[in-house]
Design a protein around this motif. Structure first.
Motif, mmCIF file in Angstrom:
data_model
loop_
_atom_site.group_PDB
_atom_site.id
_atom_site.type_symbol
_atom_site.label_atom_id
_atom_site.label_comp_id
_atom_site.label_asym_id
_atom_site.label_seq_id
_atom_site.Cartn_x
_atom_site.Cartn_y
_atom_site.Cartn_z
ATOM 1 N N ILE A 87 0.837 -1.203 0.000
ATOM 2 C CA ILE A 87 0.000 0.000 0.000
ATOM 3 C C ILE A 87 0.868 1.248 0.000
ATOM 4 C CG2 ILE A 87 -1.624 1.343 1.385
ATOM 5 C CD1 ILE A 87 -2.848 -1.315 2.299
ATOM 6 N N ARG A 88 1.891 1.241 0.832
ATOM 7 C CA ARG A 88 2.793 2.396 0.915
ATOM 8 C C ARG A 88 3.502 2.619 -0.415
ATOM 9 N NH1 ARG A 88 6.041 0.472 4.560
ATOM 10 N NH2 ARG A 88 4.273 0.538 6.011
ATOM 11 N N ASN A 89 3.915 1.549 -1.057
ATOM 12 C CA ASN A 89 4.592 1.666 -2.350
ATOM 13 C C ASN A 89 3.668 2.251 -3.418
ATOM 14 O OD1 ASN A 89 6.957 0.599 -1.314
ATOM 15 N ND2 ASN A 89 6.541 -1.484 -2.027
ATOM 16 N N VAL A 90 2.414 1.804 -3.436
ATOM 17 C CA VAL A 90 1.453 2.331 -4.420
ATOM 18 C C VAL A 90 1.234 3.825 -4.211
ATOM 19 C CG1 VAL A 90 -0.951 2.271 -5.168
ATOM 20 C CG2 VAL A 90 0.284 0.135 -4.806
ATOM 21 N N LEU A 91 1.013 4.232 -2.958
ATOM 22 C CA LEU A 91 0.794 5.649 -2.671
ATOM 23 C C LEU A 91 2.015 6.478 -3.042
ATOM 24 C CD1 LEU A 91 -1.001 5.336 0.801
ATOM 25 C CD2 LEU A 91 -2.046 5.836 -1.419
ATOM 26 N N VAL B 37 -0.529 23.015 -2.957
ATOM 27 C CA VAL B 37 -0.358 23.037 -4.413
ATOM 28 C C VAL B 37 -0.054 21.641 -4.928
ATOM 29 C CG1 VAL B 37 1.100 23.898 -6.285
ATOM 30 C CG2 VAL B 37 0.352 25.455 -4.473
ATOM 31 N N ASP B 38 0.834 20.913 -4.243
ATOM 32 C CA ASP B 38 1.167 19.550 -4.664
ATOM 33 C C ASP B 38 -0.080 18.657 -4.684
ATOM 34 O OD1 ASP B 38 3.855 19.972 -5.093
ATOM 35 O OD2 ASP B 38 4.453 19.396 -3.063
ATOM 36 N N THR B 39 -0.943 18.834 -3.693
ATOM 37 C CA THR B 39 -2.146 18.009 -3.618
ATOM 38 C C THR B 39 -3.114 18.333 -4.746
ATOM 39 O OG1 THR B 39 -1.944 17.845 -1.200
ATOM 40 C CG2 THR B 39 -4.096 17.371 -2.159
ATOM 41 N N LEU B 40 -3.326 19.625 -4.981
ATOM 42 C CA LEU B 40 -4.300 20.034 -5.995
ATOM 43 C C LEU B 40 -3.796 19.818 -7.415
ATOM 44 C CD1 LEU B 40 -5.579 23.353 -4.361
ATOM 45 C CD2 LEU B 40 -6.737 21.135 -4.415
ATOM 46 N N ALA B 41 -2.482 19.914 -7.606
ATOM 47 C CA ALA B 41 -1.927 19.851 -8.958
ATOM 48 C C ALA B 41 -1.383 18.469 -9.309
ATOM 49 C CB ALA B 41 -0.816 20.892 -9.114
ATOM 50 N N ASN B 42 -1.664 17.465 -8.501
ATOM 51 C CA ASN B 42 -1.171 16.125 -8.803
ATOM 52 C C ASN B 42 -1.731 15.662 -10.152
ATOM 53 O OD1 ASN B 42 -0.850 13.226 -8.891
ATOM 54 N ND2 ASN B 42 -0.441 13.285 -6.703
ATOM 55 N N PRO B 43 -0.885 15.376 -11.141
ATOM 56 C CA PRO B 43 -1.389 14.984 -12.466
ATOM 57 C C PRO B 43 -2.263 13.743 -12.429
ATOM 58 C CG PRO B 43 0.949 15.517 -12.557
ATOM 59 C CD PRO B 43 0.576 15.486 -11.102
ATOM 60 N N VAL B 44 -1.948 12.800 -11.522
ATOM 61 C CA VAL B 44 -2.758 11.590 -11.418
ATOM 62 C C VAL B 44 -4.176 11.953 -10.970
ATOM 63 C CG1 VAL B 44 -3.025 9.379 -10.224
ATOM 64 C CG2 VAL B 44 -0.751 10.150 -10.956
ATOM 65 N N GLY B 45 -4.266 12.848 -9.980
ATOM 66 C CA GLY B 45 -5.578 13.269 -9.502
ATOM 67 C C GLY B 45 -6.341 14.058 -10.553
ATOM 68 N N LEU B 46 -5.641 14.943 -11.271
ATOM 69 C CA LEU B 46 -6.305 15.733 -12.307
ATOM 70 C C LEU B 46 -6.821 14.846 -13.427
ATOM 71 C CD1 LEU B 46 -3.834 18.774 -12.535
ATOM 72 C CD2 LEU B 46 -6.086 18.706 -11.443
ATOM 73 N N ALA B 47 -6.027 13.848 -13.818
ATOM 74 C CA ALA B 47 -6.469 12.932 -14.870
ATOM 75 C C ALA B 47 -7.660 12.103 -14.403
ATOM 76 C CB ALA B 47 -5.311 12.011 -15.280
ATOM 77 N N GLY C 14 -9.830 9.521 0.352
ATOM 78 C CA GLY C 14 -9.501 8.189 0.832
ATOM 79 C C GLY C 14 -8.022 7.892 0.737
ATOM 80 N N ARG C 15 -7.418 8.341 -0.359
ATOM 81 C CA ARG C 15 -5.980 8.133 -0.526
ATOM 82 C C ARG C 15 -5.190 8.876 0.534
ATOM 83 N NH1 ARG C 15 -2.753 10.894 -5.523
ATOM 84 N NH2 ARG C 15 -0.644 10.695 -4.672
ATOM 85 N N GLY C 16 -5.579 10.130 0.803
ATOM 86 C CA GLY C 16 -4.882 10.894 1.835
ATOM 87 C C GLY C 16 -5.078 10.303 3.215
ATOM 88 N N THR C 17 -6.296 9.828 3.498
ATOM 89 C CA THR C 17 -6.569 9.218 4.798
ATOM 90 C C THR C 17 -5.782 7.934 4.976
ATOM 91 O OG1 THR C 17 -8.811 10.143 4.784
ATOM 92 C CG2 THR C 17 -8.389 8.297 6.275
ATOM 93 N N GLY D 124 -2.994 7.134 3.450
ATOM 94 C CA GLY D 124 -1.583 7.472 3.591
ATOM 95 C C GLY D 124 -1.249 7.949 4.993
ATOM 96 N N GLY D 125 -2.114 8.784 5.563
ATOM 97 C CA GLY D 125 -1.889 9.262 6.915
ATOM 98 C C GLY D 125 -1.980 8.151 7.937
ATOM 99 N N LEU D 126 -2.935 7.237 7.746
ATOM 100 C CA LEU D 126 -3.095 6.113 8.662
ATOM 101 C C LEU D 126 -1.879 5.196 8.611
ATOM 102 C CD1 LEU D 126 -5.074 4.667 10.597
ATOM 103 C CD2 LEU D 126 -5.945 3.426 8.610
ATOM 104 N N ASP D 127 -1.399 4.921 7.406
ATOM 105 C CA ASP D 127 -0.219 4.071 7.259
ATOM 106 C C ASP D 127 1.008 4.723 7.886
ATOM 107 O OD1 ASP D 127 1.196 1.723 5.780
ATOM 108 O OD2 ASP D 127 2.296 3.497 5.132
ATOM 109 N N LEU D 128 1.146 6.028 7.663
ATOM 110 C CA LEU D 128 2.296 6.738 8.229
ATOM 111 C C LEU D 128 2.253 6.729 9.750
ATOM 112 C CD1 LEU D 128 4.784 8.490 7.482
ATOM 113 C CD2 LEU D 128 3.298 10.468 7.742
ATOM 114 N N ARG D 129 1.060 6.930 10.313
ATOM 115 C CA ARG D 129 0.931 6.914 11.782
ATOM 116 C C ARG D 129 1.231 5.530 12.331
ATOM 117 N NH1 ARG D 129 1.883 7.233 16.122
ATOM 118 N NH2 ARG D 129 0.769 8.173 17.879
#
Length: 301
Positions: A64-68, A156-166, A182-185, A187-192
């Motif tokens: 999961i961490r690798n995919v994110l 800016v990084d979050t809003l301009a992510n090309p994967v998210g825009l596509a 969901g992706r951000g949540t 990622g935060g859960l995994d990091l914690r």
């Protein structure tokens, strides 16, 4: 005159108390936010992270961490290019291609063993490269410690992510927005989950947890931006406000005060200085391995 009166609260908020860190003019407010964050963490985030770690085995969490991380490579590539780091950009592009194809959409990190190591970059770093100063240190609700420039950069990084825009064009903005949350949540859960012991150790070893947290975050960011010396450029070299000087002996007690902690809080031994000897250099301590990764996610995706 009325306009001047309106500026007084702002000036009062920005005025640093004697002995305070000039990079942290909002320390009182930041400490309150940290207390709020710790309450939320104790009630919600840590229990959820512990359940996540118990429910999923290590290989699954690593995948999961690798995919994110792979999904964030286009952002890194864009910032490599904006900073004119063209070799790093080529490395990032190669890494993204290898992990997306041979690594099955990034589940497996096959690029690193192949030599395509990550070349981190973010928009906060890009703004720094163009001369924008850090701005005040900030403790954001839930998101944690940062500074004004890096907080803007992260947005800016979050809003301009090309994967998210596509994704917005493929599945629609509403669905894509939910996927992004969901992706951000996740990622935060995994990091914690990966830093439960790290934060526990950081808190246990600190005379003043807020001051130590601020010190770790600021020094790590300085090293990432290349503003530290040759030794301090390593992420593991972190200034500990309560650390003993190297080579301390049993002869003379020295009282060390933790920043912002009020009266001196610890007594450690130190060797007696020879008469006429020059003053010792500022103290740097190489923290253990857990501190090298301390709060890495506070500044990451």
């Amino acid at each position: 005159m009325p306009r001047a009166l309106l500026l007084l609260p702002l000036l009062a908020a920005c005025a640093a108390a004697p002995g305070a860190d000039p990079r942290d003019p909002f320390e009182a407010q930041n400490r309150q936010v940290l207390a709020f964050n710790e309450g939320v963490d104790a009630a919600v985030l840590r229990p959820a992270a512990e359940a996540y770690r118990e429910a999923l085995p290590t290989p699954v969490r690593t995948g999961i961490r690798n995919v994110l991380n792979n999904l964030n490579q286009p952002v890194i590539l864009a910032n490599n290019l904006l900073q004119a780091r063209f070799l790093d950009a080529g490395q990032t592009l190669m890494r993204f291609y290898i992990n997306t194809t041979a690594g099955l959409l990034g589940v497996f990190d096959v690029a690193t063993p192949a030599g395509a190591v990550e070349r981190p970059a973010d928009f906060g770093q890009t703004l720094a490269a163009y001369g924008l100063p850090d701005g005040p240190f900030l403790m954001l609700p839930i998101l944690g410690p940062t500074n004004l420039r890096d907080a803007v950069g992260q947005g800016v990084d979050t809003l301009a992510n090309p994967v998210g825009l596509a994704g917005g064009y493929v599945v629609g903005r509403t669905v894509n927005g939910l996927v992004g949350v969901g992706r951000g949540t996740l990622g935060g859960l995994d990091l914690r989950a990966e830093n439960i012991e790290t934060l526990d150790a950081l808190r246990a070893d600190s005379l003043d947890f807020y001051a130590r947290l601020r010190s770790v975050v600021q020094q790590r960011r300085d090293a990432e931006l290349g503003r530290a010396g040759s030794d301090a450029a390593l992420p593991g070299v972190l200034e500990d406000p309560g650390a003993a000087p190297p080579g301390a002996g049993p002869l003379m007690p020295v009282i060390l005060a933790d920043p912002g902690a009020g009266p001196p809080a610890a007594v450690v031994p130190a060797a007696a200085a020879a008469p006429g000897a020059p003053a010792p250099a500022p103290v740097l301590r190489v923290d253990p391995a857990w501190a090298r990764q301390a709060l890495d996610g506070a500044q990451r995706r």
